[in-house]
Scaffold this active site. Structure first.
Site, PDB file in Angstrom:
ATOM      1  N   ARG A 190      90.212  36.842  77.260  1.00 28.35           N
ATOM      2  CA  ARG A 190      89.514  36.029  75.723  1.00 28.35           C
ATOM      3  C   ARG A 190      90.092  36.811  75.198  1.00 28.35           C
ATOM      4  O   ARG A 190      90.719  36.598  73.230  1.00 28.35           O
ATOM      5  CB  ARG A 190      87.851  35.926  75.868  1.00 28.35           C
ATOM      6  N   ARG A 197      89.675  29.740  74.045  1.00 29.46           N
ATOM      7  CA  ARG A 197      90.032  28.345  75.123  1.00 29.46           C
ATOM      8  C   ARG A 197      91.318  29.208  74.734  1.00 29.46           C
ATOM      9  O   ARG A 197      92.381  28.677  75.136  1.00 29.46           O
ATOM     10  CB  ARG A 197      89.719  27.317  73.988  1.00 29.46           C
ATOM     11  N   ASN A 203      76.468  36.101  69.004  1.00 23.65           N
ATOM     12  CA  ASN A 203      77.788  35.973  69.771  1.00 23.65           C
ATOM     13  C   ASN A 203      77.394  37.520  70.271  1.00 23.65           C
ATOM     14  O   ASN A 203      78.179  37.841  71.341  1.00 23.65           O
ATOM     15  CB  ASN A 203      79.205  36.736  68.759  1.00 23.65           C
ATOM     16  N   ASP A 235      86.521  29.232  64.966  1.00 20.19           N
ATOM     17  CA  ASP A 235      86.495  29.016  66.474  1.00 20.19           C
ATOM     18  C   ASP A 235      87.784  29.063  67.337  1.00 20.19           C
ATOM     19  O   ASP A 235      87.935  28.022  66.653  1.00 20.19           O
ATOM     20  CB  ASP A 235      85.498  28.132  66.253  1.00 20.19           C
TER      21      ASP A 235
HETATM   22  C1  IPE Z   1      80.360  30.599  66.062  1.00 23.16           C
HETATM   23  O1  IPE Z   1      80.658  30.227  67.032  1.00 23.16           O
HETATM   24  C2  IPE Z   1      80.743  31.626  65.839  1.00 23.16           C
HETATM   25  C3  IPE Z   1      81.909  32.272  64.576  1.00 23.16           C
HETATM   26  C4  IPE Z   1      82.632  31.460  65.231  1.00 23.16           C
HETATM   27  C5  IPE Z   1      82.333  33.205  64.459  1.00 23.16           C
HETATM   28  P1  IPE Z   1      81.063  30.269  68.126  1.00 23.16           P
HETATM   29  O2  IPE Z   1      81.609  29.931  69.273  1.00 23.16           O
HETATM   30  O3  IPE Z   1      79.830  31.840  68.783  1.00 23.16           O
HETATM   31  O4  IPE Z   1      79.673  29.106  67.798  1.00 23.16           O
HETATM   32  P2  IPE Z   1      79.247  28.126  69.451  1.00 23.16           P
HETATM   33  O5  IPE Z   1      78.426  28.698  71.049  1.00 23.16           O
HETATM   34  O6  IPE Z   1      80.726  27.181  69.717  1.00 23.16           O
HETATM   35  O7  IPE Z   1      77.735  26.732  68.865  1.00 23.16           O
HETATM   36  C1  IPE Z   2      85.782  32.211  67.615  1.00 28.36           C
HETATM   37  O1  IPE Z   2      86.633  31.754  68.615  1.00 28.36           O
HETATM   38  C2  IPE Z   2      85.885  33.990  67.377  1.00 28.36           C
HETATM   39  C3  IPE Z   2      84.167  34.903  68.199  1.00 28.36           C
HETATM   40  C4  IPE Z   2      83.427  33.739  68.364  1.00 28.36           C
HETATM   41  C5  IPE Z   2      84.056  36.095  67.849  1.00 28.36           C
HETATM   42  P1  IPE Z   2      85.602  31.585  69.936  1.00 28.36           P
HETATM   43  O2  IPE Z   2      85.576  33.423  71.090  1.00 28.36           O
HETATM   44  O3  IPE Z   2      84.362  31.474  69.909  1.00 28.36           O
HETATM   45  O4  IPE Z   2      86.580  30.776  70.952  1.00 28.36           O
HETATM   46  P2  IPE Z   2      85.999  29.936  72.036  1.00 28.36           P
HETATM   47  O5  IPE Z   2      85.319  28.891  70.920  1.00 28.36           O
HETATM   48  O6  IPE Z   2      85.398  30.314  73.115  1.00 28.36           O
HETATM   49  O7  IPE Z   2      86.940  28.988  72.484  1.00 28.36           O
HETATM   50 MG    MG Z   3      83.022  29.348  70.312  1.00 30.79          MG
END
Ligand code: IPE
Ligand code: IPE
Ligand code: MG
Length: 247
Positions: free
Chosen positions: A40, A31, A75, A27
């Site tokens: 992103r 960001r 997602n 995760d």
């Molecule tokens: C969890 O991260 C899923 C993956 C890393 C693939 P998310 O970014 O989707 O989770 P939330 O929305 O912060 O709970």
């Molecule tokens: C994890 O990073 C990747 C996926 C969930 C596909 P994020 O895309 O959730 O990154 P943040 O949490 O928005 O920073």
């Molecule tokens: Mg995330």
């Protein structure tokens, strides 16, 4: 089951209690990109690099099972262009992965509902599984279109179908049987789950399997995650006292 770490050049990890199965919620990609004024998807590209580096490293230090959360059933709610960029990245990634993990002897498996992906991606996933299945190194589960609640619903449906057809009796339903109907059937439960990016939540990852898992939350965004951070998580894990409800 705990193992003793192999000594590697880069790692200080030796002679500590190693987890047999590690899960990583990858995760913080978005960001990471935002902080740099980038779209992103640039974070996802960088995150994929980190994934490759850490998967190899985990196998090198002697982890037997690594499960990485790459894309959740939730997602799909993201903007179309972000989902599109992720699908493109998965495609190029899976094409490379076929060669990539060969030298490391890594067995690649996908957990999640493959049918949600394009036929092309599904084929690549099957190909990766097929060409790595006879290796005997670390098992790498890549969780894609994975949601633990969805996994449990599927298990319940399949168990019900098998009870109705007489394949199993209702009294055969046990904790072990439920585990055997999950995507991770036959694998040990995760000993350690690492969540980078500082979020204190499980986000629908391995709910059944993590009943007694140790959690390590790290304040690093996934694209910034280094081998030394993995070492750090292993060290924290080795100092935990697992009691499983006992004393
Ligand atoms: C969890 O991260 C899923 C993956 C890393 C693939 P998310 O970014 O989707 O989770 P939330 O929305 O912060 O709970
Ligand atoms: C994890 O990073 C990747 C996926 C969930 C596909 P994020 O895309 O959730 O990154 P943040 O949490 O928005 O920073
Ligand atoms: Mg995330």
């Amino acid at each position: 089951m705990a193992l003793f770490g192999k000594k590697t050049k880069e790692s200080e990890i030796s002679e500590i209690m190693l987890p047999a199965h590690v899960g990583i919620i990858m995760d913080g990609n978005g960001r990471w990109a935002k902080k740099r004024g980038l779209p992103r998807k640039a974070g996802h590209t960088e995150g994929a690099r980190t994934f490759r580096k850490i998967a190899r490293y985990a196998s090198e230090v002697g982890i037997r099972y690594l499960t990485v959360y790459a894309f959740s059933t939730e997602n799909w709610r993201r903007p179309e262009d972000e989902v599109g960029a992720l699908m493109k990245l998965f495609k190029s990634y899976l094409e490379e992965a076929i060669r990539d993990f060969k030298d490391d002897d890594i067995v690649v498996r996908f957990i999640g509902d493959k049918s949600g992906f394009s036929p092309e991606l599904q084929e690549l996933m099957d190909e990766n599984e097929e060409c790595s299945k006879d290796r005997d190194g670390m098992v790498l589960n890549i969780a894609m279109n994975y949601g633990s609640r969805d996994e449990i619903v599927r298990a319940v449906r399949n168990i019900t179908a098998d009870v109705q057809s007489g394949k199993i009796g209702a009294d055969a339903i046990s904790e072990q049987l439920i585990s055997d109907y999950l995507y991770t059937a036959g694998q040990p439960d995760p000993d350690l789950i690492i969540r980078p990016s500082g979020e204190y939540r499980i986000s629908n990852f391995m709910l059944w399997q993590s009943a007694y898992t140790e959690f390590v939350i790290m304040n690093k965004l996934w694209p910034d995650f280094q081998k030394s951070d993995f070492d750090e998580a292993l060290k924290i894990y080795s100092q935990r006292n697992r009691r499983y409800g006992g004393v």
